[in-house]
Design a protein around this motif. Structure first.
Motif, mmCIF file in Angstrom:
data_model
loop_
_atom_site.group_PDB
_atom_site.id
_atom_site.type_symbol
_atom_site.label_atom_id
_atom_site.label_comp_id
_atom_site.label_asym_id
_atom_site.label_seq_id
_atom_site.Cartn_x
_atom_site.Cartn_y
_atom_site.Cartn_z
ATOM 1 N N PRO A 4 -45.742 -23.406 -47.974
ATOM 2 C CA PRO A 4 -44.900 -22.688 -48.910
ATOM 3 C C PRO A 4 -43.447 -23.051 -48.714
ATOM 4 N N PRO A 5 -42.652 -23.108 -49.786
ATOM 5 C CA PRO A 5 -41.247 -23.423 -49.651
ATOM 6 C C PRO A 5 -40.537 -22.364 -48.826
ATOM 7 N N VAL A 6 -39.603 -22.810 -48.028
ATOM 8 C CA VAL A 6 -38.800 -21.888 -47.227
ATOM 9 C C VAL A 6 -37.353 -22.300 -47.330
ATOM 10 N N ALA A 7 -36.448 -21.308 -47.073
ATOM 11 C CA ALA A 7 -35.028 -21.589 -47.223
ATOM 12 C C ALA A 7 -34.541 -22.513 -46.124
ATOM 13 N N SER A 8 -34.985 -22.278 -44.894
ATOM 14 C CA SER A 8 -34.583 -23.111 -43.775
ATOM 15 C C SER A 8 -35.839 -23.508 -43.016
ATOM 16 N N ALA A 9 -36.168 -24.789 -43.064
ATOM 17 C CA ALA A 9 -37.421 -25.253 -42.483
ATOM 18 C C ALA A 9 -37.365 -25.202 -40.961
ATOM 19 N N ARG A 10 -38.511 -24.863 -40.370
ATOM 20 C CA ARG A 10 -38.650 -24.829 -38.921
ATOM 21 C C ARG A 10 -39.877 -25.643 -38.542
ATOM 22 N N TYR A 11 -39.945 -26.027 -37.273
ATOM 23 C CA TYR A 11 -41.084 -26.824 -36.828
ATOM 24 C C TYR A 11 -42.392 -26.064 -37.011
ATOM 25 N N GLY A 16 -47.624 -25.716 -39.416
ATOM 26 C CA GLY A 16 -48.567 -24.784 -39.994
ATOM 27 C C GLY A 16 -49.405 -25.400 -41.100
ATOM 28 N N VAL A 17 -49.084 -26.631 -41.508
ATOM 29 C CA VAL A 17 -49.836 -27.343 -42.537
ATOM 30 C C VAL A 17 -50.892 -28.207 -41.843
ATOM 31 N N PRO A 18 -52.185 -27.882 -41.998
ATOM 32 C CA PRO A 18 -53.221 -28.617 -41.254
ATOM 33 C C PRO A 18 -53.182 -30.121 -41.467
ATOM 34 N N GLU A 19 -53.000 -30.570 -42.710
ATOM 35 C CA GLU A 19 -53.020 -32.009 -42.956
ATOM 36 C C GLU A 19 -51.844 -32.697 -42.283
ATOM 37 N N PHE A 20 -50.691 -32.027 -42.216
ATOM 38 C CA PHE A 20 -49.550 -32.622 -41.526
ATOM 39 C C PHE A 20 -49.866 -32.806 -40.047
ATOM 40 N N ARG A 21 -50.540 -31.836 -39.439
ATOM 41 C CA ARG A 21 -50.886 -31.962 -38.027
ATOM 42 C C ARG A 21 -51.765 -33.196 -37.794
ATOM 43 N N VAL A 22 -52.684 -33.440 -38.708
ATOM 44 C CA VAL A 22 -53.553 -34.611 -38.579
ATOM 45 C C VAL A 22 -52.738 -35.896 -38.712
ATOM 46 N N VAL A 142 -37.603 -33.206 -45.058
ATOM 47 C CA VAL A 142 -36.575 -33.820 -44.221
ATOM 48 C C VAL A 142 -36.878 -33.577 -42.749
ATOM 49 N N LEU A 143 -37.281 -32.343 -42.413
ATOM 50 C CA LEU A 143 -37.597 -32.026 -41.028
ATOM 51 C C LEU A 143 -38.827 -32.807 -40.561
ATOM 52 N N GLY A 144 -39.854 -32.876 -41.421
ATOM 53 C CA GLY A 144 -41.056 -33.627 -41.060
ATOM 54 C C GLY A 144 -40.779 -35.104 -40.890
ATOM 55 N N VAL A 276 -29.549 -33.685 -37.753
ATOM 56 C CA VAL A 276 -29.499 -33.670 -39.219
ATOM 57 C C VAL A 276 -30.749 -33.021 -39.810
ATOM 58 N N GLY A 277 -31.911 -33.287 -39.207
ATOM 59 C CA GLY A 277 -33.143 -32.740 -39.751
ATOM 60 C C GLY A 277 -33.339 -31.271 -39.458
ATOM 61 N N ARG A 278 -32.874 -30.808 -38.294
ATOM 62 C CA ARG A 278 -33.164 -29.423 -37.881
ATOM 63 C C ARG A 278 -31.963 -28.503 -37.935
ATOM 64 N N LEU A 279 -30.766 -28.986 -37.570
ATOM 65 C CA LEU A 279 -29.627 -28.089 -37.389
ATOM 66 C C LEU A 279 -28.671 -28.059 -38.576
ATOM 67 N N VAL A 280 -28.541 -29.174 -39.304
ATOM 68 C CA VAL A 280 -27.599 -29.207 -40.430
ATOM 69 C C VAL A 280 -28.193 -28.451 -41.613
ATOM 70 N N PRO A 281 -27.462 -27.501 -42.206
ATOM 71 C CA PRO A 281 -27.976 -26.764 -43.362
ATOM 72 C C PRO A 281 -28.312 -27.707 -44.516
#
Length: 396
Positions: A4-11, A16-22, A142-144, A276-281
């Motif tokens: 689901p879309p979120v305002a500020s992405a976190r790890y 939490g996305v199963p296919e991404f983990r794979v 961007v975070l992924g 840039v991926g995690r800390l920059v808004p």
């Protein structure tokens, strides 16, 4: 399944996305396993032939056909379900590495097998990268993407270290069997963990024709061509400087310090992607894209003054922090094309990126035959700044 879309992405959101983990597991296993395979096969080849040239050819043979696969096979990433394609790709890697581990094939056959794997490597990469925009909407992409970059670099470094350690206690063949095991595990994970999706892209033409046709479309479109060039050129100019770090360090009287400078470059790349991926808004990130692209060149200008090892490490670290500008450009590139061709688009971006870096390093090395290494590095920096300014419409 999409997160689901979120305002500020976190790890925790992207994991939490199963296919991404794979996909993350596949990326990590491939990067680490290939690093072990490369060093073990190079050692085995040198042991069998006694030729440094043969060892170097084997070391780089898998990279040479990358651009060919990218030019003619990339459409497979959007036309074959990822589960089927990635399972087959990692099975191919397993079979080839297992053949190497048998230590029973002549050098020409070894090179041929490496070329075959190298042809399909960009397709496997495109199948993974092309799924990320659909799985990770908005800022999560961007975070992924930054996490993939950091993990790939870390896995390569760790894989080389582990490979060297394994070679001290195992034979090269034994080490290759372990590398084959990582490929076999990746094939199993892909088969069991990925969904059997229905591909949206259709086409009556063959793979070669369809890949070439869509590459022409992407390079012919003003927006996509500009974004692809923005991904390729600043990085190609900047990374070219790494090709002359050994002669530069030798000129300082410490040839071995080139390894320290390259390590600093790897740290800077990881640090830049994390920040840039995690800390920059997300709202600020697009405005930093052009300054970060300029950062890939600006610190290199100071190499014209012959900085010492410590200063060179700091300058190179700052330079590679700027490579994180690519995160925003890749996101915009993914948004600029329909979902059914995102695999080929990301594959073309990666193919051009790899080819551009190789050409940049080769050009810098050739120039260093006539110009002092420090000045060559400064020229690389000036070139990175020049192309970034020329592409400012796509970087701002």
């Amino acid at each position: 399944m999409s997160a689901p879309p979120v305002a500020s992405a976190r790890y925790r959101d992207i994991f939490g996305v199963p296919e991404f983990r794979v996909l993350f597991a596949l990326q990590t296993l491939q990067a680490g396993g290939e690093s072990i395979r490369i060093i073990a096969l190079a050692v085995l080849t040198f042991k069998e032939t006694g030729s440094s040239f043969a060892s170097a050819v084997v070391f780089g043979a898998g990279m040479l056909p990358y651009v060919v696969g990218g030019a003619f096979l990339l459409s497979l990433a959007d036309r074959v379900p990822g589960r089927r394609l990635l399972t087959a790709f990692h099975l191919l890697r397993f079979a080839v590495i297992a053949v190497f581990a048998l230590d029973a094939v002549p050098l020409p056959v070894t090179i041929l097998l490496l070329v075959v794997v190298g042809l399909f490597a960009p397709v496997g990469s495109a199948a993974v990268q092309g799924r990320l925009p659909a799985l990770l909407p908005g800022d999560q992409y961007v975070l992924g993407r930054s996490l993939f970059t950091m993990t790939a670099a870390g896995s390569q470094v760790a894989g080389q270290g582990v490979g060297g350690l394994l070679l001290s206690v195992l034979t090269p063949s034994g080490t290759l069997w372990l590398a084959a095991g990582t490929a076999g595990l990746a094939a199993l994970i892909a088969h069991l963990g990925l969904p059997d999706t229905v591909m949206k892209r259709r086409g009556a033409s063959g793979t070669l024709r369809e890949t070439w046709r869509m590459n022409r479309v992407l390079l012919g479109g003003r927006t996509t061509r500009g974004l692809l060039l923005a991904v390729w050129l600043p990085i190609a100019m900047s990374v070219g400087a790494e090709g002359v770090l050994v002669p530069y360090a030798t000129g300082l009287g410490h040839a071995g310090s080139a390894g320290l400078i390259l390590a600093a470059a790897a740290i800077g790349m990881g640090l830049g992607n994390f920040v840039v991926g995690r800390l920059v808004p997300s709202g600020l990130r697009p405005r930093l894209t052009l300054p970060l692209a300029l950062l890939t060149g600006a610190p290199l200008l100071l190499f014209a003054f012959g900085p010492g090892v410590v200063a060179a490490c700091l300058l190179m670290m700052a330079t590679t922090c700027g490579l994180s500008y690519e995160l925003t450009v890749q996101r915009r590139l993914a948004d600029a094309v329909p979902e059914e061709i995102q695999g080929q688009t990301m594959g073309l971006a990666n193919t051009g990126l790899m080819t551009g870096q190789a050409l940049g390093i080769a050009a810098a090395g050739a120039l260093a035959e006539f110009v002092a290494p420090g000045r060559v590095i400064a020229i690389c920096g000036a070139s990175a700044i020049a192309v970034s300014l020329a592409l400012y419409r796509h970087l701002r």
